[in-house]
Design an enzyme around this catalytic site. Structure first.
Site, short mmCIF file in Angstrom:
data_model
loop_
_atom_site.label_atom_id
_atom_site.label_comp_id
_atom_site.label_asym_id
_atom_site.label_seq_id
_atom_site.Cartn_x
_atom_site.Cartn_y
_atom_site.Cartn_z
CG ASP A 82 -1.95 1.01 1.29
OD1 ASP A 82 -2.41 1.42 0.21
OD2 ASP A 82 -2.36 1.41 2.41
CG ASP A 104 0.81 7.55 -3.60
OD1 ASP A 104 0.67 8.37 -4.53
OD2 ASP A 104 0.29 7.71 -2.48
CD GLU A 134 -3.40 8.32 -4.68
OE1 GLU A 134 -3.23 7.27 -4.04
OE2 GLU A 134 -3.60 9.43 -4.14
CG HIS A 180 -5.39 8.14 3.32
ND1 HIS A 180 -4.78 8.80 2.28
CD2 HIS A 180 -5.54 6.86 2.92
CE1 HIS A 180 -4.56 7.95 1.28
NE2 HIS A 180 -5.02 6.76 1.64
N GLY A 212 -9.00 5.71 1.20
CA GLY A 212 -9.68 6.55 2.20
C GLY A 212 -11.14 6.21 2.33
CB SER A 214 -12.50 3.93 7.02
OG SER A 214 -11.59 2.85 7.07
CB ILE A 255 -11.24 -0.87 4.91
CG1 ILE A 255 -12.39 -0.55 3.94
CG2 ILE A 255 -11.71 -0.77 6.37
CD1 ILE A 255 -13.38 -1.67 3.75
CB SER A 257 -9.66 4.76 9.51
OG SER A 257 -8.60 5.54 9.02
P1 13P Z 1 -8.95 4.83 5.53
O1 13P Z 1 -8.11 5.73 6.37
O2 13P Z 1 -10.23 5.49 5.15
O3 13P Z 1 -9.19 3.51 6.18
O4 13P Z 1 -8.15 4.54 4.16
C1 13P Z 1 -7.20 3.51 4.10
C2 13P Z 1 -6.41 3.56 2.84
O5 13P Z 1 -6.73 4.21 1.87
C3 13P Z 1 -5.19 2.74 2.81
O6 13P Z 1 -4.45 2.94 1.64
O1 G3H Z 2 -3.27 5.07 3.60
C1 G3H Z 2 -2.69 4.84 4.63
C2 G3H Z 2 -3.00 3.60 5.40
O2 G3H Z 2 -4.06 3.83 6.30
C3 G3H Z 2 -1.79 3.09 6.09
O3 G3H Z 2 -1.47 3.90 7.17
O4 G3H Z 2 0.93 4.42 6.74
O5 G3H Z 2 -0.06 4.67 9.02
O6 G3H Z 2 0.31 2.39 8.07
P1 G3H Z 2 0.03 3.85 7.79
ZN ZN Z 3 -4.56 4.90 0.85
#
Ligand code: 13P
Ligand code: G3H
Ligand code: ZN
Length: 309
Positions: A82, A104, A134, A180, A212, A214, A255, A257
């Protein structure tokens, strides 16, 4: 079954009008809660690992946990990087057995985003790995970098065809108003479905990714606030909007958060009710169950991918 790429998953999801959940994993209880839910509902799964997760857990532990989940469930599971920030991070994950990576480059210029994405695609495809990129920029916090609402920008539909054809990327994350973290909207939630529609017209059949995403589930925010936390104004993407996205070209819904909120809310409640307990298994068990129930709800009601494994 070995780890799979997203190719088949996305094709079926696009044609079937549903989306695959991409859940961020950071430790064993999170992996178990998510995969138990997917197993019970026979859902395909993307488990994703951020740069922060790799730094927290040591990549080898996360990879082995995901391999254990694979062996335990027999589900089609994709292991995805990710928000890969550089070619080197992506290469490291590809060499380490990931089946999908995100590069990204959304903070770069259009030309530089194309250049770095193309480089990752060439290496990934040579190794049987798929790539997400992205275009546009979400607000919120990722890997400790805070992008303000002013610095965020919607994806420009007129750029997507050139970007996809020049890079050869397999899926595209777009910015249509999600962000996010747990504070997504100041007022009424609003997503630019008109931009998504324009992009879909320009890229028919091409899988789109929503970051983003959640819902910032009120039950868990209330739990956090009730048991000593302080999160006024927390707000996520309404479920109905996510369902609408899942029915469209959006094949992957990210997802993280909601997992964090479910875990933290449950642990706060546990300690408020059991102040003398100190065995981590006692409070991690209900936290894992809360994640499982929440993910089952997402799979069944929001994503629509139950029974699609
Ligand atoms: P949330 O913060 O909405 O869960 O998004 C997670 C995300 O986009 C991870 O790449
Ligand atoms: O998009 C970000 C994800 O929620 C991952 O978050 O970089 O704090 O692990 P993190
Ligand atoms: Zn993300």
């Amino acid at each position: 079954m070995p780890l799979v790429t997203t190719t088949e998953m996305f094709k079926k999801a696009y044609d079937g009008g549903y989306a695959i959940g991409a859940f961020n994993v950071n430790n064993m209880e999170i992996v178990q809660g998510i995969t138990e839910a997917a197993k019970e509902l026979s859902a395909p799964l993307i488990l994703q690992v951020s740069k922060g997760a790799r730094a927290y857990a040591n990549p080898i532990y996360l990879r082995k946990l995901v391999e254990a989940a694979l062996e335990d469930t027999g589900l089609p599971i994709c292991l995805h990087l990710d928000h890969g920030d550089t070619f080197e991070t992506c290469k490291d994950c590809i060499d380490g057995g990931f089946t999908s990576v995100m590069i990204d480059g959304s903070h770069h210029s259009f030309e530089d985003n194309i250049a770095v994405t193309k480089k990752v695609v060439e290496y990934a495809h040579d190794h049987g790995v798929v790539v997400e990129a992205e275009l546009g920029r979400l607000a919120g916090v990722e890997d400790d970098i805070k992008v303000s609402a002013e610095d965020s920008s919607y994806t420009h539909p007129e750029e997507v065809e050139e970007f996809v054809s020049k890079t050869g990327v397999d899926s595209l994350a777009i910015a249509i108003g999600t962000s996010h973290g747990a504070f997504k909207f100041k007022g009424e939630p609003k997503l630019r479905f008109d931009i998504l529609e324009e992009i879909t017209k320009k890229l028919p059949g091409f899988p789109i990714v929503l970051h983003g995403a959640s819902s910032v589930i009120p039950e868990f925010v209330d739990m956090i606030n009730k048991f000593g936390g302080d999160m006024p104004g927390a707000q996520g993407v309404p479920e109905e909007m996510l369902r609408q996205a899942a029915r469209s070209a959006v094949c992957k819904i990210n997802i993280d958060s909601d997992l964090r909120l479910a875990m933290t809310g449950t642990i706060r409640k546990y300690f408020a009710e059991n102040p003398s307990h100190f065995d981590p298994r006692q409070y991690l068990k209900p936290a894992r169950s809360a994640i499982k129930d929440m993910v089952k709800h997402k799979i069944d009601v929001v994503l629509g991918c139950a029974g699609k494994a």
